[in-house]
Scaffold this active site. Structure first.
Site, mmCIF file in Angstrom:
data_model
loop_
_atom_site.group_PDB
_atom_site.id
_atom_site.type_symbol
_atom_site.label_atom_id
_atom_site.label_comp_id
_atom_site.label_asym_id
_atom_site.label_seq_id
_atom_site.Cartn_x
_atom_site.Cartn_y
_atom_site.Cartn_z
ATOM 1 N N GLN A 185 -9.243 2.090 1.906
ATOM 2 C CA GLN A 185 -8.192 2.990 2.429
ATOM 3 C C GLN A 185 -8.746 4.141 3.301
ATOM 4 O O GLN A 185 -8.539 4.120 4.603
ATOM 5 C CB GLN A 185 -7.286 3.590 1.636
ATOM 6 C CG GLN A 185 -6.623 2.422 0.648
ATOM 7 C CD GLN A 185 -5.991 1.479 1.168
ATOM 8 O OE1 GLN A 185 -5.151 1.679 2.327
ATOM 9 N NE2 GLN A 185 -6.263 0.297 0.829
ATOM 10 N N ARG B 288 0.902 -1.074 0.129
ATOM 11 C CA ARG B 288 -0.008 0.002 -0.032
ATOM 12 C C ARG B 288 0.756 1.157 0.043
ATOM 13 O O ARG B 288 0.388 2.207 -0.733
ATOM 14 C CB ARG B 288 -0.872 -0.069 1.173
ATOM 15 C CG ARG B 288 -2.057 -1.022 0.885
ATOM 16 C CD ARG B 288 -3.053 -1.017 2.007
ATOM 17 N NE ARG B 288 -4.164 -1.914 1.608
ATOM 18 C CZ ARG B 288 -5.023 -2.406 2.655
ATOM 19 N NH1 ARG B 288 -4.990 -2.028 4.160
ATOM 20 N NH2 ARG B 288 -5.960 -3.330 2.223
ATOM 21 N N TYR C 215 -6.132 -1.602 -6.947
ATOM 22 C CA TYR C 215 -5.651 -2.712 -6.410
ATOM 23 C C TYR C 215 -4.994 -2.231 -5.008
ATOM 24 O O TYR C 215 -4.817 -1.095 -4.568
ATOM 25 C CB TYR C 215 -4.641 -3.298 -7.319
ATOM 26 C CG TYR C 215 -3.537 -2.784 -7.877
ATOM 27 C CD1 TYR C 215 -2.827 -1.473 -7.405
ATOM 28 C CD2 TYR C 215 -3.096 -2.944 -9.286
ATOM 29 C CE1 TYR C 215 -1.759 -1.056 -7.873
ATOM 30 C CE2 TYR C 215 -1.735 -2.396 -9.819
ATOM 31 C CZ TYR C 215 -1.143 -1.533 -9.078
ATOM 32 O OH TYR C 215 -0.125 -1.029 -9.852
ATOM 33 N N GLU C 216 -4.590 -3.382 -4.194
ATOM 34 C CA GLU C 216 -4.125 -3.342 -2.995
ATOM 35 C C GLU C 216 -5.010 -2.474 -2.069
ATOM 36 O O GLU C 216 -4.838 -1.924 -1.048
ATOM 37 C CB GLU C 216 -2.679 -2.681 -2.981
ATOM 38 C CG GLU C 216 -1.552 -3.193 -3.623
ATOM 39 C CD GLU C 216 -1.615 -4.801 -3.789
ATOM 40 O OE1 GLU C 216 -2.088 -5.399 -2.674
ATOM 41 O OE2 GLU C 216 -1.156 -5.546 -4.534
ATOM 42 N N GLY C 217 -6.383 -2.794 -2.156
ATOM 43 C CA GLY C 217 -7.451 -2.064 -1.423
ATOM 44 C C GLY C 217 -7.896 -0.815 -2.132
ATOM 45 O O GLY C 217 -7.336 0.140 -2.354
#
Length: 570
Positions: A435, A294, A428-430
């Site tokens: 977030q 992240r 992507y990656e949350g």
């Protein structure tokens, strides 16, 4: 104008803005001397300018492809990756005992930023490996570390993370991939994973997949998930790639951007895997990798912002159109609106970069000292870095197209590629919404104490700056006070209402931090000069958005749910 790595900006930020000196003063990072830092920055700049940047368009126009089950990467990628690996750029922060340099994450962040600006599709490969190294370092058994870490750190092998399935996107707990105990210390992994960045390539000796799967006694949801190492080739008794594992790339996705990065659909058919972190503890281990990613993904957005800005500036300095109202170049850079766009692009990129580097400094200090306040600072900044960094990349790339005018819509200019490539970073990656919910949810379980400490630091800095730059200092102090009141209001809201305003809350927090770091930059040059002028762009043109953002953050969810699904479809 070819890409030029912004070494001077990194040097200035490290020395004057984000407090890197305190990292270098710790025993753990004592080797991060000024000479070492300079060598890292200048060496990475040469790699990015001479080796990676020329591949930016190549990967876009000659995408990775799947031929008879073999992934073929874009022309020049294999040779460039070899240069990355040979130079030790894959894992600067990895442990020295396993072949890494043990340098601060702050320096890795600088390098990742430059590499993302030069060629994001290729940079994504070492970023995935960096996250895997972090996860193995913290959660893998020693025998696994001994086999995998030296090769991952050297860049001989590459790493991936396998979370997503067709029915399990953000809801990872819905996954169906299963793991059966083979009775010999290994497990049989069966299932399909999608959206696997750099799921395979034609230049690494092995591709090591971290795969989330469920054991037979694993309960429903995320608590029943375990993590497994599933390599493309099973290491032999000497730790070298042996027989092929029972896994394959089914297909490569046809994407909007990042064409040089092979995004794979992976199929596991009883593939041999090894447990990491204990049964049903996969999410804890995977989150180590995801938190690393992240920060890295936020930096990807910032790097693309840098590349898009340089691309737009070069065009604006060359393009003649109309009669400018000011300036002497005779090009469109002297038109007020073009000058506005370029100034805002530069100001927001600086702010996002400072936030990311401050995040990395907090991670380094937490690791070097074990101080819980530093760990809380790092945790608080991670979702802000990821979301604001990627949103900045998207916004700057979009403005870059606008600076080009009609030519920005023509692919040959290269302006559109930055936007196409960076757009996925907000997903992507949350996703950035996740977030933001993390920021107002988990990160506020301390009732906002970590946020209040950070805002107090902002206000203390503004107070100290009042004599030198009173206009900037007063505005930043007021913004921090408004943000403090917003934190107090948000932590008192029910979770549903927090979530409804979370994106606005996060963006507002980022603008305040951006003002703080711009103010530090202005003070460092004595309150007069180009960095002070840039600070005024942020404080007077960007920071005033805060009021609207905080009003939305407090609005709650009722107004959104007053619109029913039928109303939305009408």
């Amino acid at each position: 104008m070819p890409f030029r790595a912004p070494v001077a900006d990194f040097r200035f930020l490290l020395e004057h803005v984000v407090g890197f000196a305190q990292v270098a003063a710790t025993e753990r990072f004592a080797e991060a001397t000024p000479d070492t830092v300079e060598a890292i920055l200048t060496g990475a700049a040469r790699l990015c300018e001479d080796v990676m940047a020329p591949l930016q368009k190549v990967g876009d126009t000659h995408p990775a492809r799947l031929e008879n089950g073999v992934v073929r990467t874009s022309p020049g990628y294999a040779e460039a990756y070899a240069r990355i690996a040979e130079g030790g750029w894959v894992a600067l922060s990895a442990p020295q005992a396993q072949g890494g340099m043990g340098l601060p994450m702050t320096l890795t962040t600088c390098v990742n930023d430059m590499m993302s600006a030069a060629c994001l599709a290729l940079q994504l490969n070492p970023l995935m490996t960096q996250g895997q190294i972090e996860a193995l370092e913290h959660h893998a058994p020693d025998w696994m570390k001994d086999i995998y870490l030296p090769k991952l750190i050297a860049g001989d092998w590459c790493g991936t993370m396998n979370l997503t399935e067709p029915q399990a996107g953000s809801d990872v707990g819905a996954l169906r991939t299963r793991a059966e105990d083979n009775g010999d210390g290994t497990y049989a992994i069966t299932g399909q994973k999608i959206y696997i960045s750099w799921g395979d390539n034609d230049f690494a000796g092995n591709v090591c997949h971290l795969v989330l799967a469920r054991l037979p006694d694993g309960g429903e949801g995320t608590r029943g998930i375990s993590l497994f190492m599933v390599p493309k080739f099973i290491p032999d008794e000497n730790g070298n790639p042996g027989r092929a594992n029972s896994l394959k790339v089914v297909s490569l996705e046809h994407k909007m951007g990042l064409h040089g990065s092979p995004t794979a659909v992976m199929q596991y058919e009883g593939a041999t895997g090894w447990l990491i972190g204990g049964p049903h503890r996969g999410m804890a281990a995977m989150f180590t990798m995801m938190n690393n990613a992240r920060l890295g993904v936020g930096v990807q957005g910032i790097g693309v912002a840098e590349g898009a800005y340089q691309h737009a500036l070069a065009y604006a300095l060359d393009r003649r159109q109309g009669r400018p109202m000011a300036g002497e170049t005779g090009t469109i850079v002297d038109h007020p609106d073009v000058r506005r766009m370029l100034a805002v692009m530069k100001a927001e990129t600086f702010a996002a970069r400072a936030i990311a580097l401050a995040n990395a400094v907090a991670l380094d200090m937490a690791r070097a000292t074990g101080d819980e306040d530093w760990a809380a600072r790092a945790a608080l900044l991670t979702p802000i870095t990821k979301a604001y960094g990627t949103e900045t990349g998207i916004a700057v790339a979009s403005m870059g197209i606008q600076v080009h005018g009609g030519m920005g819509f023509i692919e040959e200019t290269g302006a559109a590629q930055y936007l196409r490539d960076v757009r996925v970073t907000a997903i992507y990656e949350g996703t950035n919404g996740i977030q933001a919910m993390d920021l107002v949810g988990r990160k506020m379980t301390d009732n906002g104490e970590a946020a209040f400490r950070l805002l107090q630091e902002v206000q203390d800095g503004a107070e100290a700056a009042r004599l030198r730059v009173p206009d900037l200092a007063g505005a930043v102090w007021d913004a921090a006070e408004a943000m403090r009141e917003a934190v107090e209001a948000v932590v008192a809201l029910p979770l549903k209402d927090r979530y409804a305003g979370a994106v606005a809350f996060l963006h507002g927090f980022a603008l305040v931090l951006g003002g703080h770091f711009h103010l530090r930059a202005a003070l460092a040059e004595g309150g007069a000069g180009p960095r002070t002028a840039l600070a005024r762009v942020h404080v007077r043109r960007v920071l005033p958005r805060l009021g609207a953002l905080l009003a939305e953050a407090r609005e709650g969810a009722d107004g959104l749910y007053a619109l029913t699904p039928d109303d939305l479809a009408a």
